[in-house]
Design an enzyme around this catalytic site. Structure first.
Site, PDB file in Angstrom:
ATOM      1  N   ARG A 124       0.839  -1.216   0.000  1.00  0.00           N
ATOM      2  CA  ARG A 124       0.000   0.000   0.000  1.00  0.00           C
ATOM      3  C   ARG A 124       0.871   1.261   0.000  1.00  0.00           C
ATOM      4  O   ARG A 124       0.491   2.296  -0.520  1.00  0.00           O
ATOM      5  CB  ARG A 124      -0.938  -0.018   1.227  1.00  0.00           C
ATOM      6  CG  ARG A 124      -1.603   1.309   1.510  1.00  0.00           C
ATOM      7  CD  ARG A 124      -2.877   1.210   2.338  1.00  0.00           C
ATOM      8  NE  ARG A 124      -2.783   0.320   3.476  1.00  0.00           N
ATOM      9  CZ  ARG A 124      -2.145   0.598   4.630  1.00  0.00           C
ATOM     10  NH1 ARG A 124      -1.543   1.757   4.789  1.00  0.00           N
ATOM     11  NH2 ARG A 124      -2.116  -0.284   5.607  1.00  0.00           N
ATOM     12  N   TYR A 132     -17.152  17.099 -14.852  1.00  0.00           N
ATOM     13  CA  TYR A 132     -17.553  15.692 -14.973  1.00  0.00           C
ATOM     14  C   TYR A 132     -18.593  15.382 -13.883  1.00  0.00           C
ATOM     15  O   TYR A 132     -18.430  15.790 -12.719  1.00  0.00           O
ATOM     16  CB  TYR A 132     -16.306  14.806 -14.834  1.00  0.00           C
ATOM     17  CG  TYR A 132     -16.619  13.351 -14.608  1.00  0.00           C
ATOM     18  CD1 TYR A 132     -17.381  12.625 -15.525  1.00  0.00           C
ATOM     19  CD2 TYR A 132     -16.167  12.682 -13.463  1.00  0.00           C
ATOM     20  CE1 TYR A 132     -17.677  11.302 -15.309  1.00  0.00           C
ATOM     21  CE2 TYR A 132     -16.451  11.356 -13.247  1.00  0.00           C
ATOM     22  CZ  TYR A 132     -17.209  10.667 -14.170  1.00  0.00           C
ATOM     23  OH  TYR A 132     -17.509   9.354 -13.956  1.00  0.00           O
ATOM     24  N   ASP A 163      -7.945  19.283 -13.650  1.00  0.00           N
ATOM     25  CA  ASP A 163      -8.207  17.929 -14.138  1.00  0.00           C
ATOM     26  C   ASP A 163      -7.797  17.909 -15.612  1.00  0.00           C
ATOM     27  O   ASP A 163      -8.434  18.541 -16.454  1.00  0.00           O
ATOM     28  CB  ASP A 163      -9.699  17.612 -13.967  1.00  0.00           C
ATOM     29  CG  ASP A 163     -10.023  16.157 -14.308  1.00  0.00           C
ATOM     30  OD1 ASP A 163      -9.308  15.579 -15.150  1.00  0.00           O
ATOM     31  OD2 ASP A 163     -10.986  15.622 -13.752  1.00  0.00           O
ATOM     32  N   LYS A 196      -8.224   6.811 -18.792  1.00  0.00           N
ATOM     33  CA  LYS A 196      -8.526   7.369 -20.110  1.00  0.00           C
ATOM     34  C   LYS A 196      -7.281   7.377 -21.010  1.00  0.00           C
ATOM     35  O   LYS A 196      -6.720   6.329 -21.265  1.00  0.00           O
ATOM     36  CB  LYS A 196      -9.158   8.750 -19.923  1.00  0.00           C
ATOM     37  CG  LYS A 196     -10.253   8.785 -18.842  1.00  0.00           C
ATOM     38  CD  LYS A 196     -11.503   8.041 -19.264  1.00  0.00           C
ATOM     39  CE  LYS A 196     -12.428   7.648 -18.137  1.00  0.00           C
ATOM     40  NZ  LYS A 196     -12.661   8.533 -17.046  1.00  0.00           N
TER      41      LYS A 196
HETATM   42  N1  PLP Z   1     -12.260  13.367 -14.428  1.00  0.00           N
HETATM   43  C1  PLP Z   1     -12.805  13.362 -15.663  1.00  0.00           C
HETATM   44  C2  PLP Z   1     -12.668  14.563 -16.535  1.00  0.00           C
HETATM   45  C3  PLP Z   1     -13.490  12.231 -16.110  1.00  0.00           C
HETATM   46  O1  PLP Z   1     -14.032  12.230 -17.330  1.00  0.00           O
HETATM   47  C4  PLP Z   1     -13.607  11.105 -15.264  1.00  0.00           C
HETATM   48  C5  PLP Z   1     -14.321   9.892 -15.691  1.00  0.00           C
HETATM   49  O2  PLP Z   1     -14.960   9.863 -16.713  1.00  0.00           O
HETATM   50  C6  PLP Z   1     -13.042  11.155 -13.981  1.00  0.00           C
HETATM   51  C7  PLP Z   1     -12.360  12.295 -13.605  1.00  0.00           C
HETATM   52  C8  PLP Z   1     -13.160   9.999 -13.034  1.00  0.00           C
HETATM   53  O3  PLP Z   1     -12.265   8.993 -13.359  1.00  0.00           O
HETATM   54  P1  PLP Z   1     -12.430   7.426 -12.953  1.00  0.00           P
HETATM   55  O4  PLP Z   1     -13.587   6.924 -13.732  1.00  0.00           O
HETATM   56  O5  PLP Z   1     -11.121   6.849 -13.343  1.00  0.00           O
HETATM   57  O6  PLP Z   1     -12.693   7.389 -11.489  1.00  0.00           O
END
Ligand code: PLP
Length: 335
Positions: free
Chosen positions: A4, A56, A128, A153
């Site tokens: 961890r 998001y 982000d 992604k």
């Molecule tokens: N940030 C953005 C811009 C996203 O599009 C997403 C998921 O689609 C996330 C964060 C969250 O990521 P995760 O699905 O890996 O938890």
């Protein structure tokens, strides 16, 4: 000592992402959501976060529910509205979260401007960067303190991992985040880290091809009579085009478009070939989704409509398939 806390695969991925984003340190987490949640440890209980009203849906849900718990306070605003931004900054936020391009409407905000203003008010600025990855946008160089990623992604790129990362400009924030990640146990798995490192090797080439396909699709959609709007900063006519040129090295491979009616949107979703119906994004295969019923269904309807996410809207994550196949698939679905 203990997985961890440290692991060679995870540490290798952290070093690679810190280098790509120009940060001093990175923490690898189990998902993009846990990466964003981890950042909340940098502020005290009851302090204010300013977030985009069109972020998001999962981020919107997390911040809303953390606020309902009394863990933080949150203000969702249109960050491109300079008056709204100044008004919100007067409330002395401890953290400002930026998401540009926004999900799903590809609205851009001026990162350097928001970072400079927010820091003048003493806020930690978090960006982000999931939608573009460091090969298209470098938020730390534009003045942000922290970059978060859903590595699920583009960074991994093969839709077979769920992971996240937090990259810090300073050692100090990096150490605090690393401490909390170990303390709360949100660190990413060694195997996922290894797969993401493997995916990362082709990031630049994937992005080039996926972006080229997206540009061609955007032009096709723009001319189609059933399409009422295309949201893609790569188009000269897009309101974000100039800003895209200034702060990004390319428009990326995500686009959204609106069609005449929710019924037509539903038909395209169900009929279109090649584009798989899925909520994720950033992989080598093309995906289609209806944000209102999928990625953004966790948002209250009023907030969703205010952000412009209607049932007529479809979002594409464009992959690496042949451009002509992708355009033919869309053409046929409209027919
Ligand atoms: N940030 C953005 C811009 C996203 O599009 C997403 C998921 O689609 C996330 C964060 C969250 O990521 P995760 O699905 O890996 O938890």
């Amino acid at each position: 000592d203990y997985g961890r806390t440290n692991n060679p695969n995870r540490d290798g991925l952290a070093r690679a992402l810190a280098a790509l984003e120009g940060g001093a340190a990175a923490t690898i987490t189990s998902s993009g959501m846990s990466a964003i949640d981890l950042c909340l440890n940098l502020i005290k209980a009851d302090e204010l976060i300013i977030a985009p009203h069109d972020c998001y849906g999962g981020t919107h849900r997390l911040l809303t529910h953390r606020a309902e718990q009394g863990r933080i306070r949150v203000l969702f605003i249109d960050q491109s509205d300079s008056d709204a931004l100044h008004e919100a900054l007067d409330e002395k936020p401890a953290m400002v979260l930026i998401e540009t391009p926004s999900n799903p409407l590809m609205r851009l905000v001026d990162v350097a401007k928001i970072a400079k203003l927010s820091k003048a008010f003493g806020a930690i600025v978090v960006a982000d960067n999931t939608f573009l990855s460091p090969v298209r946008q470098q938020p730390l160089a534009l003045g942000c303190d922290i970059v978060v990623h859903s590595t699920t992604k583009y960074l991994n790129g093969h839709s077979d991992v769920v992971g996240g990362a937090v990259i810090s400009k300073t050692e100090q924030n990096g150490e605090t985040l690393e401490w909390w990640a170990n303390c709360s146990g949100v660190t990413g798995s060694p195997f996922d880290s290894w797969q993401t490192l493997r995916g990362l090797r082709t990031l630049s080439a994937r992005m080039d091809i996926q972006e080229r396909n997206t540009q061609a699709i955007a032009k096709f959609l723009q001319k189609h009579k059933a399409v009422t709007k295309v949201f893609y900063p790569g188009l000269r006519s897009d309101p974000g085009h100039k800003l895209m040129k200034a702060q990004q090295s390319g428009p990326g491979a995500m686009l959204s478009f609106e069609v005449e009616s929710p019924e037509l949107a539903a038909k395209i979703l169900n009929k279109v070939e090649i584009f798989q119906l899925a909520a994720s994004l950033g992989g080598v295969e093309s995906l289609i989704c209806q944000p209102s019923t999928m990625t953004h269904r966790g948002m209250a309807e009023e907030a969703r409509l205010k952000a412009g996410v209607t049932d007529n809207l479809l979002r594409l994550s464009v992959g690496m398939e042949a451009e002509s196949d992708l355009i033919r698939a869309l053409k046929n679905s409209f027919a």
